[in-house]
Design an enzyme around this catalytic site. Sequence first.
Site, PDB file in Angstrom:
ATOM      1  N   CYS A 104      33.616 -58.301-103.255  1.00  0.00           N
ATOM      2  CA  CYS A 104      32.400 -59.097-103.376  1.00  0.00           C
ATOM      3  C   CYS A 104      31.464 -58.661-102.261  1.00  0.00           C
ATOM      4  O   CYS A 104      31.728 -58.931-101.086  1.00  0.00           O
ATOM      5  CB  CYS A 104      32.677 -60.589-103.279  1.00  0.00           C
ATOM      6  N   MET A 317      24.847 -59.229-107.712  1.00  0.00           N
ATOM      7  CA  MET A 317      26.053 -59.031-106.933  1.00  0.00           C
ATOM      8  C   MET A 317      25.780 -57.938-105.891  1.00  0.00           C
ATOM      9  O   MET A 317      25.137 -56.933-106.196  1.00  0.00           O
ATOM     10  CB  MET A 317      27.206 -58.607-107.823  1.00  0.00           C
TER      11      MET A 317
END
Length: 393
Positions: A104, A317
């Site tokens: 992430c 993201m």
Amino acid sequence: MSHAPQLRIPAIYMRGGTSKGVFFRLEDLPEAARVPGPARDALLMRVIGSPDPYGKHTDGMGGATSSTSKCVIISRSSQPGHDVDYLYGQVSIDTAFVDWSGNCGNLSTAVGPFAIANGFIDPARLPKDGVFPVRIWQANIGKTIVCHVPLSNGEVQETGDFELDGVTFPAAEIVLEFMDPADEGEDGGALFPTGNLVDLLEVPGVGSFQATMINSGIPTIFVRAKDIGYTGTELQDAINGDPAALARFETIRAHGAVRMGLIRDVSEASKRQHTPKIAFVAPPTDHVVSSGKRIAAGDIDLCVRALSMGKLHHAMMGTCAVAIGTAAAIPGTLVNEAAGGGERQAVRFGHPSGTLRVGAEAANVDGQWQVRKAIMSRSARVLMEGAVRVPAG
């Protein structure tokens, strides 16, 4: 009547970039969860509140979105020249599954501040005022991230005037460097796992269209928005409120994953929800984002929309931004084409919440494209600290 007690596990709830997650020190986890396996997965799912057939995470710390159903485990680094090891788990919302296949990028921003505030860095190394580069080993993908954390009066500075589209309030700016973000693979050319900048992707029941498939930051499949019936300026409701559209995107993603060598058969895609990502790109155009702010075509290089865990992301993201920056820097990719072509070291793109700038250093060496690093600015903040409670067993 007997009942199971609740475990009390030290944890910190943090925002990093446009994501939130529950952060743990490895040493604080129950012994069975200190190693990979079913016990760890079960614990993190219960912390988040998954699987939840209602899709709300009412009985957990998750936020019932791909941006907020995340857990992070931090430990002292096992790698020379690094400060901490960072392990990331993307928790599925409605199924009993934790995906460990990728990173992430947004929560990477919070790892540096967490490491400093929780004693992983020798205080003698830290400046009283200034910026400290925390060297992070991203254990999911085996990559180095350098997180440049601002300090004020000997402590992590969290407040500031840096504004990040997709985050309501300003905070202190944190610069992230994703070092050598491409997956080297066995053939040394896995930046483009098919060996091509653009491929014809044939998807039964959907159609055939060109795609750029790249491994940088996170494996990502890029297609032109117009080729699949979109403009590249869509907001979440336009995609997430259309079950047929979501099914088409998942089918495209599954077939792209096979072409990238990430899975052997499309049936395996359901067990690899976090990677690859799928995104669609378009040339810059005037449009309005989710906050109501107007974005002028002249303020961006291209428009990008990306899906995460089966839904259109509310912003972008961080790892996918690395893929966008890398692909934009390489002439001939669909991302570079949407940005107007030519060589570039940075790109500003529009996403559903606003804009983001990302830089990438790419070069063609002996006929193979390589990327040395990608750079972007984010912010992070502690939201709550203490302990989470989960029922034992």
